[in-house]
Scaffold this active site. Structure first.
Site, PDB file in Angstrom:
ATOM      1  N   GLY A  88      42.999  46.131  33.525  1.00  0.00           N
ATOM      2  CA  GLY A  88      41.547  46.201  33.409  1.00  0.00           C
ATOM      3  C   GLY A  88      41.039  47.620  33.455  1.00  0.00           C
ATOM      4  O   GLY A  88      41.771  48.555  33.754  1.00  0.00           O
ATOM      5  N   LYS A 147      32.874  46.302  33.911  1.00  0.00           N
ATOM      6  CA  LYS A 147      34.277  45.983  34.173  1.00  0.00           C
ATOM      7  C   LYS A 147      34.756  45.004  33.114  1.00  0.00           C
ATOM      8  O   LYS A 147      34.059  44.034  32.799  1.00  0.00           O
ATOM      9  CB  LYS A 147      34.431  45.377  35.570  1.00  0.00           C
ATOM     10  N   LEU A 207      35.638  55.010  33.533  1.00  0.00           N
ATOM     11  CA  LEU A 207      35.482  55.490  34.909  1.00  0.00           C
ATOM     12  C   LEU A 207      36.731  55.229  35.740  1.00  0.00           C
ATOM     13  O   LEU A 207      37.027  55.945  36.686  1.00  0.00           O
ATOM     14  CB  LEU A 207      34.277  54.807  35.568  1.00  0.00           C
ATOM     15  N   GLY A 228      43.399  50.479  35.152  1.00  0.00           N
ATOM     16  CA  GLY A 228      44.669  50.022  35.692  1.00  0.00           C
ATOM     17  C   GLY A 228      45.479  49.375  34.593  1.00  0.00           C
ATOM     18  O   GLY A 228      45.176  49.524  33.408  1.00  0.00           O
ATOM     19  N   ASP A 251      40.585  44.691  50.965  1.00  0.00           N
ATOM     20  CA  ASP A 251      41.067  46.003  50.510  1.00  0.00           C
ATOM     21  C   ASP A 251      40.027  47.083  50.782  1.00  0.00           C
ATOM     22  O   ASP A 251      39.705  47.893  49.916  1.00  0.00           O
ATOM     23  CB  ASP A 251      41.414  45.936  49.016  1.00  0.00           C
ATOM     24  N   VAL A 295      37.067  50.042  34.005  1.00  0.00           N
ATOM     25  CA  VAL A 295      35.623  50.111  34.224  1.00  0.00           C
ATOM     26  C   VAL A 295      35.094  51.242  33.357  1.00  0.00           C
ATOM     27  O   VAL A 295      35.613  52.357  33.378  1.00  0.00           O
ATOM     28  CB  VAL A 295      35.284  50.361  35.710  1.00  0.00           C
TER      29      VAL A 295
END
Length: 370
Positions: free
Chosen positions: A39, A61, A33, A36, A230, A41
């Site tokens: 990591g 995650k 989904l 980066g 964020d 998801v």
């Protein structure tokens, strides 16, 4: 909400409750989904998470092999924070975790419509400018769609699989009011329709609802002494019934290739969403989250435009922010919503409204719009 800075939660000091442990062999992984550098998801099916024999779509995650100790600690911190926070309708809730016998996996709710930023951009062309005189037409449009409903889905606790050709009607105002009273959206109110959700239009009522829900979620975080740092439309997910959920895909966000994250010192930071005290003094508080919420509102009422359009983040940008430059009202914002944005952007953090106050202000605006 006015809490001394020393009382903000430190994720590293939080305990992890092993009641969240879920057998990793009961997870079946699907598509990625978000990803980066360190990591990602992944959509997954969890077997027996809620009921012993039931399958449920979840988001998981996890770290990539390239992750360092810092990233491993960050994922564990996020797990502890989610565990500490508990459930709220407007945050992406923790469902389970795998911390033993392999890499750490954090299992959360799956949000079928993805992030709000891309949802807004997809809906731009079908946005209904619901000025007062248009309300009857909008109501008729929504009622026509709802009259095409077929049989109700009776699953109240599990996600419904979103298959091509099957979709779900946006809840009516009565549905939304009912779900707000209950505290979570009951999925039997969401009925399959002939028209796919992707074809359903967006209107001012939806934008006010998103504003309200995100403010509620942020008020909840503040009540738990938690700062987000964020907040942005890219970090809000959308699920059935147009329910918004705040998330933080920090590890799964491609910040190296995302122009919203600007190199500042050793870090990549979302400068255009940051309060002046965060940019210049590295100070993060509830009040700096409120500033970011104001930028989020601007994104929302511009239907997903990038803030400070046409302005690169450079010395001129920093100078303008220091001197009090603020964005003009986005195209679809009622005057009262732009007033909220401006108060969120007060140079004095203590003059900004609390999230609790913002919830009350938007409630008035929602009632007026109805």
């Amino acid at each position: 909400e006015e809490i001394n800075g020393n009382n903000y939660i430190d994720p590293t000091q939080l305990p992890y409750d092993h009641k969240w442990e879920f057998p990793r062999n009961r997870l079946s992984f699907g598509k990625t989904l978000g990803a980066g550098a360190f990591g990602k998801v992944v959509e997954a099916t969890a077997y027996g998470l809620i009921k012993s024999d039931a399958a449920m779509t979840v988001a998981v995650k996890m770290l990539k092999p390239s992750a360092h100790l810092t990233e491993r600690e960050a994922l564990m911190s996020e797990l502890k924070v989610l565990s500490y926070l508990g459930n709220h309708m407007n945050i992406v809730n923790l469902l389970g975790a795998c911390t033993v016998g392999g890499p750490t996996l954090v299992i959360t709710e799956y949000c079928c419509y993805g992030d709000l930023l891309n949802f807004l951009r997809r809906k731009r062309d079908s946005f209904i400018c619901s000025k007062q005189e248009d309300h009857a037409e909008v109501a008729l449009y929504k009622n026509l769609l709802q009259s095409k409903e077929s049989s109700c889905n009776d699953s109240t606790n599990e996600y419904m699989d979103m298959k091509p050709g099957v979709s779900y009607v946006v809840p009516t105002k009565a549905d939304k009011r009912r779900s707000a009273r209950i505290g979570s959206y009951i999925e039997r109110d969401v009925t399959p329709a002939i028209m796919e959700d992707g074809e359903l239009a967006l209107d001012l009522e939806d934008l006010l609802s998103f504003s309200y829900q995100v403010a509620k979620g942020m008020a909840f975080l503040a009540s738990k002494n938690c700062i987000h740092r964020d907040l942005a439309a890219r970090n809000i997910l959308l699920t059935h019934g147009r329910i918004t959920k705040i998330c933080d895909f920090g590890l799964a966000r491609d910040i190296k290739n995302d122009s919203n994250y600007v190199v500042k010192g050793n870090a990549r930071l979302p400068v255009k969403w940051m309060a002046p005290e965060s940019i210049f003094n590295c100070v993060y508080t509830f009040e700096s989250d409120v500033w970011s919420y104001g930028i989020f509102l601007w994104e929302l009422f511009s239907l997903g435009s990038s803030p400070y359009p046409g302005m690169p983040v450079d010395s001129k940008f920093y100078k303008m922010i220091k001197e009090g430059f603020r964005m003009l009202s986005p195209e679809h914002a009622p005057a009262e919503m732009y007033d909220i944005m401006k108060t969120c952007w007060d140079a004095d953090p203590l003059k900004r409204p609390t999230f609790k106050q913002i919830v009350q202000l938007i409630e008035k605006q929602k009632n007026k719009n109805e």
